[in-house]
Design an enzyme around this catalytic site. Structure first.
Site, PDB file in Angstrom:
ATOM      1  N   LYS A 292       0.810  -2.586  10.647  1.00  0.00           N
ATOM      2  CA  LYS A 292       1.012  -1.571   9.608  1.00  0.00           C
ATOM      3  C   LYS A 292      -0.273  -0.776   9.377  1.00  0.00           C
ATOM      4  O   LYS A 292      -0.245   0.452   9.262  1.00  0.00           O
ATOM      5  CB  LYS A 292       1.493  -2.237   8.311  1.00  0.00           C
ATOM      6  CG  LYS A 292       2.926  -2.751   8.423  1.00  0.00           C
ATOM      7  CD  LYS A 292       3.338  -3.643   7.260  1.00  0.00           C
ATOM      8  CE  LYS A 292       4.730  -4.216   7.514  1.00  0.00           C
ATOM      9  NZ  LYS A 292       5.178  -5.155   6.477  1.00  0.00           N
TER      10      LYS A 292
ATOM     11  N   GLN B 298       2.717  -8.022   1.237  1.00  0.00           N
ATOM     12  CA  GLN B 298       3.388  -8.631   2.390  1.00  0.00           C
ATOM     13  C   GLN B 298       4.087  -9.930   1.962  1.00  0.00           C
ATOM     14  O   GLN B 298       3.479 -10.804   1.361  1.00  0.00           O
ATOM     15  CB  GLN B 298       2.355  -8.912   3.498  1.00  0.00           C
ATOM     16  CG  GLN B 298       2.949  -9.467   4.770  1.00  0.00           C
ATOM     17  CD  GLN B 298       3.879  -8.484   5.493  1.00  0.00           C
ATOM     18  OE1 GLN B 298       3.598  -7.288   5.589  1.00  0.00           O
ATOM     19  NE2 GLN B 298       5.000  -8.981   5.979  1.00  0.00           N
TER      20      GLN B 298
ATOM     21  N   ASP C 245       8.074  -0.510  -0.136  1.00  0.00           N
ATOM     22  CA  ASP C 245       9.044  -1.434   0.470  1.00  0.00           C
ATOM     23  C   ASP C 245      10.446  -1.238  -0.128  1.00  0.00           C
ATOM     24  O   ASP C 245      11.426  -1.733   0.426  1.00  0.00           O
ATOM     25  CB  ASP C 245       8.609  -2.892   0.256  1.00  0.00           C
ATOM     26  CG  ASP C 245       7.891  -3.470   1.469  1.00  0.00           C
ATOM     27  OD1 ASP C 245       8.117  -2.959   2.584  1.00  0.00           O
ATOM     28  OD2 ASP C 245       7.128  -4.435   1.297  1.00  0.00           O
TER      29      ASP C 245
END
Ligand code: NAD
Length: 297
Positions: free
Chosen positions: A53, A97, A120
């Site tokens: 990422k 994460q 997200d």
């Protein structure tokens, strides 16, 4: 043999558009987009995801700000970090994460993220916005699947879509997006009876299960489009290998179009994270400077 949907190529196209958007925001408003990536602990798979990422962000011209915290980080410390990122004008997207170590409450941390920076798309406000077909940030994996489906199919209206899996991060938002595209949507899961028969009726089959090569050729309507979200590490012939939830060799001859693993949904997910960072930044910048026209693509 069905058409193989090339996730690598399509994700490169999405990233190219993201890079152009990032450059335009820089030129128009003098703003460099910032993505904060928070990693707690040392889960090896999470480290790989975070590394990818951060690299992709750099390639798109997005500044990534990494926060690596030890596995024994307290809820209060993590909440305080999220709070500071929420208020940092240089940070347009926040990604924590997952999974977090067991002692941390994931729902609580997700709810602490500013929904406008929730790249997200897991915050309850964004989940609700998706359910109500209102603007918001949409989870990256299903967003990437929709881009692939639209490319393979064009108009999805009236198609029967079956999603296997009902997780909050893939199955449920995937079903919501397909419904928004006017598909007839069925969600199958671990308790579904005669799942092969349910899947055999699908024009579009999305597998997000986490069971290596579960989906076989006799689950597929000839000509159907098959999107394989699964990423499963297995041992075969003494070698470690990544396979999807779909038995690619068995299914590809029956399907009309199919995504490979790797090189399918995976790269699209990361590209959509960057796309979401642009979407998030545009919303924040237009809230601060409503008089400035902030382009939309
Ligand atoms: P999850 O474990 O949260 O959910 C799996 C779902 O599958 C559950 O809803 C369960 O009901 C269903 N299920 C389990 N066994 C089943 C069976 N035998 N038959 C039918 N349904 C069954 O998983 P998730 O987070 O949704 O992820 C699913 C898969 O997708 C995993 O392999 C994961 O690694 C992968 N994934 C890939 C990406 C990507 O970028 N490509 C992103 C997220 C997840």
């Amino acid at each position: 043999m069905g058409h193989i949907i090339n996730g690598k190529q399509l994700s490169a196209e999405v990233l190219q558009q993201v890079a152009a958007d990032v450059a335009a925001l820089k030129a128009e408003l003098g703003v460099t987009l910032g993505l904060a990536v928070v990693l707690v602990g040392d889960d090896p798979a999470s480290q790989v995801y975070v590394r990818n990422k951060v690299r992709q962000a750099g390639e798109a011209g997005i500044r990534s700000i990494e926060h690596r915290l030890p596995a024994d980080t307290s809820q209060a410390t993590l909440n305080a970090l999220v709070d500071s990122l929420n208020h940092d004008p240089k940070v347009h997207g926040i990604l924590v994460q997952l999974p977090l170590p067991d002692h941390l409450d994931e729902d609580d941390i997700i709810a602490a993220i500013n929904p406008d920076k929730d790249v997200d798309g897991f915050h309850p406000l964004n989940v609700g916005a998706l359910a109500a077909a209102q603007p918001g940030l949409v989870p990256c994996t299903p967003l990437g699947c929709m881009i692939m489906l639209q490319q393979a199919h064009g108009n999805l209206s009236g198609k029967h879509a079956v999603v296997i899996g009902r997780s909050n991060i893939v199955g449920k938002p995937m079903a919501a997006l397909l419904l928004q595209a006017s598909c007839t949507v069925t969600i199958a899961h671990s308790r579904t009876r005669d799942i092969a028969a349910v899947c055999r009726d699908a024009d579009i089959l999305v597998a997000a299960v986490g069971r290596p090569e579960l989906v076989k050729a006799d689950w597929i309507k000839p000509g159907a489009t098959v999107i394989d979200v699964g990423i499963n590490a297995i041992e075969r012939d003494g070698k470690r290998k990544l396979v999807g939830d779909v038995d690619f060799v068995d299914v590809a001859p029956v399907a009309g179009a199919i995504t490979p693993v790797p090189g399918g949904v995976g790269p699209m997910t990361i590209a959509c994270l960057m796309k979401n960072t642009v979407t998030a930044a545009r919303k924040q910048l237009s809230d601060i400077q409503p008089a400035v026209a902030v382009g939309q693509s």
